[in-house]
Motif scaffolding. Structure first.
Motif, PDB file in Angstrom:
ATOM      1  N   LEU A 111     -69.691 -34.323   3.881  1.00  0.00           N
ATOM      2  CA  LEU A 111     -69.099 -33.647   5.077  1.00  0.00           C
ATOM      3  C   LEU A 111     -67.729 -33.227   4.704  1.00  0.00           C
ATOM      4  O   LEU A 111     -67.261 -31.852   4.973  1.00  0.00           O
ATOM      5  CB  LEU A 111     -68.889 -34.452   6.008  1.00  0.00           C
ATOM      6  N   TYR A 112     -67.073 -33.870   3.663  1.00  0.00           N
ATOM      7  CA  TYR A 112     -65.745 -33.681   3.304  1.00  0.00           C
ATOM      8  C   TYR A 112     -65.719 -33.577   1.716  1.00  0.00           C
ATOM      9  O   TYR A 112     -66.591 -34.126   1.189  1.00  0.00           O
ATOM     10  CB  TYR A 112     -64.715 -34.654   3.567  1.00  0.00           C
ATOM     11  N   GLU A 114     -63.344 -33.195  -1.999  1.00  0.00           N
ATOM     12  CA  GLU A 114     -61.912 -33.264  -2.553  1.00  0.00           C
ATOM     13  C   GLU A 114     -61.954 -31.929  -3.674  1.00  0.00           C
ATOM     14  O   GLU A 114     -62.683 -31.559  -4.296  1.00  0.00           O
ATOM     15  CB  GLU A 114     -62.311 -34.387  -3.664  1.00  0.00           C
ATOM     16  N   VAL A 126     -55.815 -25.851   9.192  1.00  0.00           N
ATOM     17  CA  VAL A 126     -56.877 -26.911   9.317  1.00  0.00           C
ATOM     18  C   VAL A 126     -57.197 -27.096  10.665  1.00  0.00           C
ATOM     19  O   VAL A 126     -56.681 -26.557  11.805  1.00  0.00           O
ATOM     20  CB  VAL A 126     -56.315 -28.237   8.954  1.00  0.00           C
ATOM     21  N   VAL A 132     -51.977 -27.138   6.076  1.00  0.00           N
ATOM     22  CA  VAL A 132     -51.847 -27.833   4.698  1.00  0.00           C
ATOM     23  C   VAL A 132     -51.111 -26.948   3.735  1.00  0.00           C
ATOM     24  O   VAL A 132     -51.483 -25.530   3.776  1.00  0.00           O
ATOM     25  CB  VAL A 132     -53.024 -28.107   4.233  1.00  0.00           C
ATOM     26  N   HIS A 140     -56.643 -32.308  -2.368  1.00  0.00           N
ATOM     27  CA  HIS A 140     -56.636 -32.483  -1.157  1.00  0.00           C
ATOM     28  C   HIS A 140     -58.339 -32.720  -0.652  1.00  0.00           C
ATOM     29  O   HIS A 140     -59.082 -32.600  -1.520  1.00  0.00           O
ATOM     30  CB  HIS A 140     -56.390 -31.279  -0.256  1.00  0.00           C
ATOM     31  N   PHE A 141     -58.204 -33.584   0.575  1.00  0.00           N
ATOM     32  CA  PHE A 141     -59.640 -34.036   0.721  1.00  0.00           C
ATOM     33  C   PHE A 141     -59.812 -33.301   2.218  1.00  0.00           C
ATOM     34  O   PHE A 141     -59.345 -33.817   3.034  1.00  0.00           O
ATOM     35  CB  PHE A 141     -59.688 -35.319   0.946  1.00  0.00           C
ATOM     36  N   PRO A 143     -62.396 -31.136   5.080  1.00  0.00           N
ATOM     37  CA  PRO A 143     -63.829 -30.821   5.432  1.00  0.00           C
ATOM     38  C   PRO A 143     -64.395 -29.509   4.622  1.00  0.00           C
ATOM     39  O   PRO A 143     -63.704 -28.403   4.356  1.00  0.00           O
ATOM     40  CB  PRO A 143     -63.832 -29.995   7.033  1.00  0.00           C
TER      41      PRO A 143
END
Lengths: 161, 566
Positions: A111-112, A114, A126, A132, A140-141, A143
């Motif tokens: 789902l997410y 890196e 976001v 961001v 960044h991590f 979706p």
């Protein structure tokens, strides 16, 4: 091409009026080269169309100004038509809301994801409204669906570890 | 304030939020960061990771990002200064600080709202009591405000006298209190030292949530070993922490002892080793490793011809032929490798090296990849501090961070090659410094300055490499000098940082003794000396004992330091 055409035209007239049939091969030859040139030009224009179509899948519905500068008015119109037909098709799939098929070009694993920023991009919004700041070499991590466009454009890099 | 329940007060708070991670540029911070990243990825916590290498970068990055985040996590930076003063955050920003730098600044300890310290309180912190340092300002308002409204003159006069007496008493008390406060704070902040590794703290958090894995355990081991390699903790603390990790290792890796249910040979396993202290010896030749490890090079005195002969004697004593010793370790004869550790330890004892073997861990994965914890530490450190072409430190940080994952072995091997170069350059520089007597005694400390044209000088411009060089130099110097007083002196090292700006990096190392507690007083000393002489210094590093100085101010700075410390 125009020059060739005019030469051909004058020769045809000469043949018709003056009866010089030895010019006919020349005319045929020039006609063939005219046809070939037309084929090349059409192939080039068709290739441009295919690339513009790929742009829709890469950049989304809004193209950056730099690209729009290089497209002619007719190409823009074609692009808009293509956008519209793609949107109609997407709306017709998947029940009421339609299905966005330009997302998830490869089957997603999580789902997410890196991601690492390869160049300075600036602020990126976001889901909950906040943004961001994408600076070079920050990780960044986020979706998956938000980052996919940027990963395709090469601004972000998917980090597998 | 100190966080007592890491899970409830830290992890569950940030689990539903987006956080910003500031990570300092050392191996322990990288390992802690990897563990935290793994936890966050498991729980889908959206985070942003920003590498920082100094206070200035921290401030700029904070200014850029502060509108977008409310929760900030700082790893290995920020505990030893007044964070709210430096960063000037908004009222609702919350900072979680996991830092090994001690002493923890008193403002950070006693601020309940915005700063949460992820530090275990049994870590011998000795924080001064609240009342000794902070005092409510309300008492002072009374003294001037009692207005003498009209009443009998005689009553008024006695009341006035009483008031004056009370005021002078209060003022005297306040002066005494302030003097005591200054003393307490001076004692508390005088020495810098390091606490438990942040990677171990993060691993503990993972264990509390039962989300710990073998990989995270390995990162915790690497973080602890980094502290030991860089002499940041005492030997006793290292042994205690190794004991703690050993319990975790046997818990995760017990399947290898059981004959029936052993894992396949190529699965990841971590094992406890009582292995030789030679740096990178399994990825190098034994001879190279003996020459380039500070422990052996200093004790054999390998910068002299006599020392080289002693090395040959040592190898003969162990029973290793020179040809074997000079080729790659993996190609040595199996018969020689079988009892290598015991044989070397025995001979080392004869030559006066009692601590040749040290407790550490190793990891095996795949069919041929085996690394000791110290190998990984050296590799990652060299990757992070390698001179880069474009001048941005973050590229190296990313490389080093990647090399800690098991899927990026090529980066790790690249790091090992860089580490070999670094170690070799370190020993050569030390040899040249000692042979040309560059280490001079200035009275209360030893001083050594690297010149601009020294070969490989560019490898020593970053703090960790320079610190490794300085400590090894001090150890070798202690073995080379006959002057008993000089053996107990600390070292101040200066190396050129940037030719265009004319700056040098100055670093202070505490004296080298067997039972040293690794406390460094140079941080405060440098500050005072810089203030006193108006030298143009930049206290940019998170370790306060490393500063940048303009080359022209060097001599007056040193004079001030000499007078301060004598």
């Amino acid at each position: 091409m125009k020059a060739l055409y005019e030469q051909n035209q004058s020769d045809v007239n000469e043949v018709k009026s003056g009866g010089r049939s030895d010019l006919i091969p020349t005319i045929k030859f020039r006609h063939c080269s005219l046809l070939r040139n037309r084929r090349c030009a059409v192939a080039y224009l068709y290739d441009r169309l295919l690339r513009i179509r790929a742009l829709r899948w890469e950049y989304g519905s809004v193209l950056p100004n730099a690209l729009r500068f290089h497209m002619s008015a007719e190409e823009m119109e074609w692009f808009n038509h293509y956008k519209k037909s793609l949107a109609t098709y997407m709306r017709s799939l998947g029940g009421d809301e339609g299905l966005d098929i330009t997302q998830d070009m490869k089957p997603p694993k999580s789902l997410y994801i890196e991601v690492r920023c390869l160049k300075d991009y600036g602020e990126f919004e976001v889901d909950d409204g906040t943004s961001v700041l994408l600076k070079k070499n920050s990780q960044h991590f986020l979706p998956r669906w938000k980052c996919e466009q940027l990963v395709r454009q090469g601004v972000l890099e998917h980090v597998l570890s | 304030m100190f966080v007592s329940d890491f899970r409830k007060e830290f992890y569950e708070v940030v689990q539903s939020q987006r956080v910003l991670l500031f990570v300092a540029s050392d191996v322990d911070a990288l390992c802690a960061c990897k563990i935290l990243q793994a936890l966050f990825q498991c729980d889908h916590v959206q985070y942003t990771l920003v590498p920082v290498s100094g206070w200035q970068e921290l401030e700029t990055a904070f200014l850029e990002h502060k509108e977008q985040f409310r929760y900030f996590i700082l790893i290995n930076c920020g505990a030893n200064v007044d964070l709210l003063d430096i960063l000037q955050p908004d009222e609702d920003a919350i900072f979680f600080v996991c830092d090994t730098h001690r002493p923890v600044n008193v403002v950070n300890v006693y601020n309940d709202a915005q700063i949460k310290l992820l530090i275990k309180q049994d870590d011998d912190l000795e924080v001064p009591a609240y009342d000794d340092i902070f005092r409510d300002e309300e008492d002072e308002e009374h003294s001037g405000s009692e207005s003498d409204n009209g009443s009998e003159p005689s009553e008024k006069r006695t009341r006035l006298e009483e008031e004056i007496v009370a005021q002078t008493m209060k003022r005297r008390q306040r002066r005494e209190w302030e003097a005591r406060r200054r003393d307490i704070l001076f004692d508390y902040e005088q020495y810098e030292y390091h606490g438990t590794s942040s990677a171990m703290v993060m691993f503990d958090l993972a264990w509390m949530m039962s989300k710990d894995l073998n990989d995270m355990l390995w990162w915790a081991i690497v973080g602890l070993t980094d502290q030991w390699v860089q002499d940041k903790i005492t030997q006793m603390k290292y042994v205690t922490d190794v004991g703690i990790l050993q319990r975790h290792v046997s818990r995760h890796n017990h399947r290898n002892e059981d004959e029936e249910n052993t894992l396949s040979v190529d699965c990841t396993r971590i094992s406890f080793e009582y292995d030789l202290r030679l740096a990178l010896y399994q990825h190098w030749s034994l001879h190279d490793s003996l020459c380039n490890t500070c422990y052996t090079a200093a004790r054999f005195k390998l910068w002299s011809v006599h020392g080289q002969k002693r090395l040959q004697e040592f190898l003969a004593d162990v029973g290793l032929p020179l040809k074997q010793v000079k080729q790659k370790f993996q190609s040595m004869d199996i018969s020689l490798k079988e009892n290598l550790r015991e044989m070397i330890e025995e001979s080392a004892n004869k030559f006066g090296m009692k601590d040749m073997r040290v407790q550490t861990f190793s990891i095996h994965f795949g069919f041929k990849h085996k690394f000791l914890a110290s190998d990984v530490v050296f590799a990652t450190m060299s990757l992070m501090e390698s001179p880069e072409k474009d001048g941005s430190g973050t590229d190296n940080f990313i490389q080093a961070l990647d090399s800690l994952s098991r899927s990026n072995l090529d980066k790790l091997y690249h790091g090992l090659e860089l580490a070999k170069k670094q170690l070799r350059a370190t020993q050569q520089t030390i040899a040249s410094c000692l042979c040309t007597n560059l280490v001079i005694s200035q009275g209360p400390f030893l001083y050594c300055s690297l010149m601009e044209g020294t070969p490989d000088i560019v490898l020593f411009s970053k703090p960790a490499s320079l610190s490794l060089l300085s400590r090894h130099l001090l150890k070798s110097f202690v073995f080379s000098t006959k002057n008993r007083r000089c053996k107990l002196l600390p070292l101040v090292m200066a190396a050129p940082l940037s030719v265009e700006q004319g700056t040098v990096t100055v670093m202070g190392i505490p004296p080298e003794t067997d039972s040293s507690d690794r406390k460094n007083f140079f941080g405060r000393a440098f500050e005072k000396a810089a203030e006193g002489t108006n030298s143009r210094t930049l206290h940019n590093h998170f370790d306060l004992s490393v500063i940048e100085l303009k080359a022209e101010d060097r001599s007056k700075f040193l004079d001030a330091l000499v007078s301060l410390l004598s």
